[in-house]
Design a protein around this motif. Structure first.
Motif, PDB file in Angstrom:
ATOM      1  N   ARG A 146      42.822  28.673  34.623  1.00  0.00           N
ATOM      2  CA  ARG A 146      41.276  28.781  34.047  1.00  0.00           C
ATOM      3  C   ARG A 146      40.780  28.747  35.455  1.00  0.00           C
ATOM      4  O   ARG A 146      40.623  27.991  36.077  1.00  0.00           O
ATOM      5  CB  ARG A 146      41.222  27.924  32.869  1.00  0.00           C
ATOM      6  CG  ARG A 146      40.910  26.853  33.683  1.00  0.00           C
ATOM      7  CD  ARG A 146      40.156  25.816  31.915  1.00  0.00           C
ATOM      8  NE  ARG A 146      39.163  24.822  32.659  1.00  0.00           N
ATOM      9  CZ  ARG A 146      38.635  24.552  32.949  1.00  0.00           C
ATOM     10  NH1 ARG A 146      37.002  26.222  32.958  1.00  0.00           N
ATOM     11  NH2 ARG A 146      37.861  22.994  32.983  1.00  0.00           N
ATOM     12  N   GLU A 147      39.464  29.999  35.220  1.00  0.00           N
ATOM     13  CA  GLU A 147      38.492  30.011  35.795  1.00  0.00           C
ATOM     14  C   GLU A 147      37.534  29.321  35.820  1.00  0.00           C
ATOM     15  O   GLU A 147      36.956  28.995  34.137  1.00  0.00           O
ATOM     16  CB  GLU A 147      37.997  31.644  35.795  1.00  0.00           C
ATOM     17  CG  GLU A 147      36.632  32.259  36.505  1.00  0.00           C
ATOM     18  CD  GLU A 147      36.840  31.327  37.982  1.00  0.00           C
ATOM     19  OE1 GLU A 147      36.024  31.932  38.827  1.00  0.00           O
ATOM     20  OE2 GLU A 147      38.011  31.735  38.658  1.00  0.00           O
ATOM     21  N   PRO A 148      36.959  28.332  36.179  1.00  0.00           N
ATOM     22  CA  PRO A 148      35.623  27.591  36.010  1.00  0.00           C
ATOM     23  C   PRO A 148      34.414  28.077  35.301  1.00  0.00           C
ATOM     24  O   PRO A 148      34.349  29.474  36.158  1.00  0.00           O
ATOM     25  CB  PRO A 148      35.345  26.544  37.447  1.00  0.00           C
ATOM     26  CG  PRO A 148      36.452  26.602  37.934  1.00  0.00           C
ATOM     27  CD  PRO A 148      37.357  28.210  37.854  1.00  0.00           C
TER      28      PRO A 148
ATOM     29  N   SER B 101      36.304  29.261  46.423  1.00  0.00           N
ATOM     30  CA  SER B 101      34.900  30.132  45.081  1.00  0.00           C
ATOM     31  C   SER B 101      34.716  30.549  45.598  1.00  0.00           C
ATOM     32  O   SER B 101      33.750  31.714  44.077  1.00  0.00           O
ATOM     33  CB  SER B 101      34.139  28.379  45.368  1.00  0.00           C
ATOM     34  OG  SER B 101      34.048  28.632  47.107  1.00  0.00           O
ATOM     35  N   ASN B 102      35.102  31.400  46.976  1.00  0.00           N
ATOM     36  CA  ASN B 102      34.016  32.857  46.836  1.00  0.00           C
ATOM     37  C   ASN B 102      35.237  34.190  46.316  1.00  0.00           C
ATOM     38  O   ASN B 102      34.881  35.152  45.974  1.00  0.00           O
ATOM     39  CB  ASN B 102      33.914  33.363  48.282  1.00  0.00           C
ATOM     40  CG  ASN B 102      33.220  32.441  48.854  1.00  0.00           C
ATOM     41  OD1 ASN B 102      32.013  32.520  47.960  1.00  0.00           O
ATOM     42  ND2 ASN B 102      32.888  31.349  50.268  1.00  0.00           N
ATOM     43  N   GLU B 103      36.187  33.703  45.458  1.00  0.00           N
ATOM     44  CA  GLU B 103      37.619  35.114  44.821  1.00  0.00           C
ATOM     45  C   GLU B 103      36.761  35.390  43.222  1.00  0.00           C
ATOM     46  O   GLU B 103      36.495  34.163  43.404  1.00  0.00           O
ATOM     47  CB  GLU B 103      39.096  34.539  45.107  1.00  0.00           C
ATOM     48  CG  GLU B 103      39.530  34.484  46.632  1.00  0.00           C
ATOM     49  CD  GLU B 103      41.089  34.422  46.397  1.00  0.00           C
ATOM     50  OE1 GLU B 103      41.135  33.987  45.524  1.00  0.00           O
ATOM     51  OE2 GLU B 103      40.951  33.867  47.572  1.00  0.00           O
ATOM     52  N   ALA B 104      36.719  35.947  43.223  1.00  0.00           N
ATOM     53  CA  ALA B 104      36.593  36.711  41.624  1.00  0.00           C
ATOM     54  C   ALA B 104      38.023  36.145  41.071  1.00  0.00           C
ATOM     55  O   ALA B 104      39.126  36.136  41.300  1.00  0.00           O
ATOM     56  CB  ALA B 104      36.338  38.192  42.034  1.00  0.00           C
ATOM     57  N   PRO B 105      36.654  36.419  39.763  1.00  0.00           N
ATOM     58  CA  PRO B 105      38.383  35.591  38.685  1.00  0.00           C
ATOM     59  C   PRO B 105      39.079  37.306  38.257  1.00  0.00           C
ATOM     60  O   PRO B 105      38.851  38.001  38.479  1.00  0.00           O
ATOM     61  CB  PRO B 105      37.450  35.387  37.741  1.00  0.00           C
ATOM     62  CG  PRO B 105      36.371  35.487  37.894  1.00  0.00           C
ATOM     63  CD  PRO B 105      36.101  36.057  39.257  1.00  0.00           C
ATOM     64  N   VAL B 106      40.499  36.803  37.748  1.00  0.00           N
ATOM     65  CA  VAL B 106      41.336  37.735  37.148  1.00  0.00           C
ATOM     66  C   VAL B 106      41.197  37.955  35.545  1.00  0.00           C
ATOM     67  O   VAL B 106      41.529  36.984  35.324  1.00  0.00           O
ATOM     68  CB  VAL B 106      42.724  37.939  38.333  1.00  0.00           C
ATOM     69  CG1 VAL B 106      43.254  39.197  37.143  1.00  0.00           C
ATOM     70  CG2 VAL B 106      42.651  38.490  39.378  1.00  0.00           C
TER      71      VAL B 106
ATOM     72  N   LEU C  28      35.692  33.256  29.952  1.00  0.00           N
ATOM     73  CA  LEU C  28      35.659  33.607  29.189  1.00  0.00           C
ATOM     74  C   LEU C  28      37.134  34.437  29.492  1.00  0.00           C
ATOM     75  O   LEU C  28      37.006  36.213  29.949  1.00  0.00           O
ATOM     76  CB  LEU C  28      35.220  34.001  27.858  1.00  0.00           C
ATOM     77  CG  LEU C  28      33.868  33.236  27.017  1.00  0.00           C
ATOM     78  CD1 LEU C  28      33.006  33.438  26.609  1.00  0.00           C
ATOM     79  CD2 LEU C  28      34.987  31.905  27.262  1.00  0.00           C
ATOM     80  N   GLY C  29      38.174  34.603  28.937  1.00  0.00           N
ATOM     81  CA  GLY C  29      39.321  35.791  29.562  1.00  0.00           C
ATOM     82  C   GLY C  29      39.363  36.050  30.989  1.00  0.00           C
ATOM     83  O   GLY C  29      39.823  37.253  31.275  1.00  0.00           O
ATOM     84  N   ALA C  30      39.606  34.622  31.644  1.00  0.00           N
ATOM     85  CA  ALA C  30      39.671  35.341  33.022  1.00  0.00           C
ATOM     86  C   ALA C  30      40.765  34.021  33.609  1.00  0.00           C
ATOM     87  O   ALA C  30      40.285  32.947  33.064  1.00  0.00           O
ATOM     88  CB  ALA C  30      38.492  35.688  33.898  1.00  0.00           C
TER      89      ALA C  30
END
Length: 488
Positions: free
Chosen positions: A238-240, A217-222, A25-27
């Motif tokens: 969108r971030e899964p 897959s190893n990067e943090a969402p924004v 949500l929101g990323a």
């Protein structure tokens, strides 16, 4: 999207796939950026936007887009006539590829993508898919063989480490039926797992957004800055869900592309593609990939139709002979025909009228067992039903059923025909459910062996050979024939 429908992360049990949110949500993913405009005003933006373009983040939200991003605003308003509702229109903007997408309620999504470092040979892919369609037109009607070639073609022209197809079966099973793999990611061909691991809300999303992508897959969402809930279902950035990210990390996959195979308006399968290292892909290629997967979907529909037509022709050849004029007599004559055994593999046939056996051909259940099966299958509502595990589906004991484990029932009014199959020993290689805790820190436990595919073997001792698409097609033809006009 209604804010009241949002489930906050704090109350989600990440051990239960059915409760996962369809998106973080929101990323969004960190390799790109997002700005959302409504009625000309900026209503949301990703926190990394100030590092991508020259804006003041403290004087951006709820401001007029024409004032705070004049160059972008002019770019999308100039080409607004080319932007179709629900489709992304791409333009180059400095070092970025910018996608403009118009949605309902005067919403504009502006997505920023870096220039690609990995390109696809879409022309070669299209040519081979077209050749494959012609190859499979008459010589073969095998779905798995066709899908296996599809996997190898996509791997060849997209240059990815792993491509596989997971098919949604009747009931709660998903089968991985085809795969192309260069050995960098653990193979999955032949695995079975529960459809609950792809929950209903995710499957609904797969019908809305036919292609999905995770870049690393190893990067943090924004996070997204907004005073309202932003619907990201149509966003490529969108971030899964956390489930998907951990799954990718555990199988040592960095990049994911997943495309929906929709047959007859239903989600039939997923074409899933992984790469072991992160790839910056060209978002403009995704629409073309989606169109090529649609060609695969149409071909599967045609293959299924050929299977049915082949069953129709063989059975109607069998049925196109002189039978008794009365329905029951014609059915008894049919089940005694040796050619029927070749058309539909079975151990025995039992013809029932008003709950009483009137004809048996072959070695069939008898006595209390047969009575129980007749009584239980009478509750099946369709004109053609089947089961390969009567102990479970009919709640009958193994002792009572003996060597019989499968049945297909075809019925019309007070007459039913039961085809039986004996049990046989077999094994299925399953992928276990993800049961470990999804802790919020970075020390998420890995599964064994490598990745999320923790195998276990299930032995079946009281299950018949499955009723295939061909068997089901035959059964439907027989059901149609039985329901035809006969003398009363």
């Amino acid at each position: 999207m209604n804010t009241n429908d949002i489930t906050t992360e704090e109350v989600i049990d990440y051990r239960i796939c059915e409760k996962e949110p369809i998106t973080t949500l929101g990323a969004i993913q960190s390799y790109g950026g997002l700005i959302v405009i409504q009625n000309g005003n900026v209503i949301a933006f990703s926190k990394n936007i100030p590092s991508l373009i020259n804006i003041d983040p403290n004087n951006f939200l709820l401001k007029k887009a024409s004032e705070v991003i004049p160059d972008l605003y002019q770019l999308y308003t100039t080409d607004e006539s080319k932007i179709t509702l629900g489709l992304t229109f791409f333009k180059d903007f400095g070092p970025w590829i910018v996608g403009f997408r118009k949605e309902e309620n005067e919403l504009f999504y502006i997505e920023f993508f870096p220039q690609p470092t990995h390109l696809f040979d879409l022309k070669g892919l299209e040519d081979e898919i077209d050749l494959l369609s012609r190859k499979f037109y008459y010589p073969t009607k095998d779905r798995s063989e066709f899908l296996n070639e599809v996997c190898h073609i996509f791997q060849k022209y997209l240059g990815l480490d792993q491509v596989f197809v997971q098919v949604f079966k009747e009931g709660e099973i998903i089968d991985i039926v085809a795969e192309a793999n260069n050995g960098k990611i653990e193979p999955v061909l032949g695995l079975h797992f529960s459809s609950k691991e792809i929950p209903s809300q995710a499957r609904d999303l797969y019908l809305i957004q036919l292609i999905r992508f995770k870049q690393a897959s190893n990067e943090a969402p924004v996070d997204i800055v907004s005073k309202q809930t932003i619907d990201l279902r149509h966003s490529l950035l969108r971030e899964p869900s956390k489930f998907m990210t951990v799954y990718m990390q555990n199988i040592l996959a960095s990049t994911l592309i997943s495309a929906s195979i929709v047959v007859d308006k239903k989600l039939s399968a997923l074409l899933t593609m992984h790469n072991s290292i992160p790839l910056l892909l060209d978002p403009r290629s995704f629409e073309r990939i989606k169109e090529l997967v649609h060609k695969v979907s149409l071909e599967l529909f045609r293959i299924d139709d050929l299977i049915k037509k082949n069953a129709d022709s063989k059975l109607w050849e069998l049925l196109n002979q002189d039978f008794a004029l009365k329905r029951l007599a014609a059915i008894e004559q049919l089940v005694s025909t040796p050619a029927l055994k070749k058309a539909l593999d079975h151990t025995s046939v039992v013809v029932v009228r008003n709950g009483k056996t009137v004809r048996t051909v072959g070695e069939s259940p008898t006595g209390e067992c047969l009575e129980a099966v007749i009584q239980k299958t009478a509750q099946w509502s369709k004109s053609m039903n089947f089961s390969s595990k009567l102990t479970t589906d009919l709640d009958l004991s193994e002792t009572l059923l003996g060597n019989f484990a499968g049945a297909m029932r075809i019925s019309f009014e007070d007459i039913s025909v039961l085809f039986f199959r004996k049990s046989f020993q077999s094994e299925l290689k399953w992928r276990s459910s993800i049961v470990e805790s999804f802790d919020k820190d970075s020390h998420v436990p890995r599964f064994s062996p490598q990745g999320s595919f923790q195998y276990f073997i299930e032995e079946f001792k009281n299950q018949s050979s499955p009723w295939t698409e061909k068997d089901i097609a035959f059964g439907q033809v027989l059901a149609n024939w039985i329901s035809e006009d006969f003398e009363s």
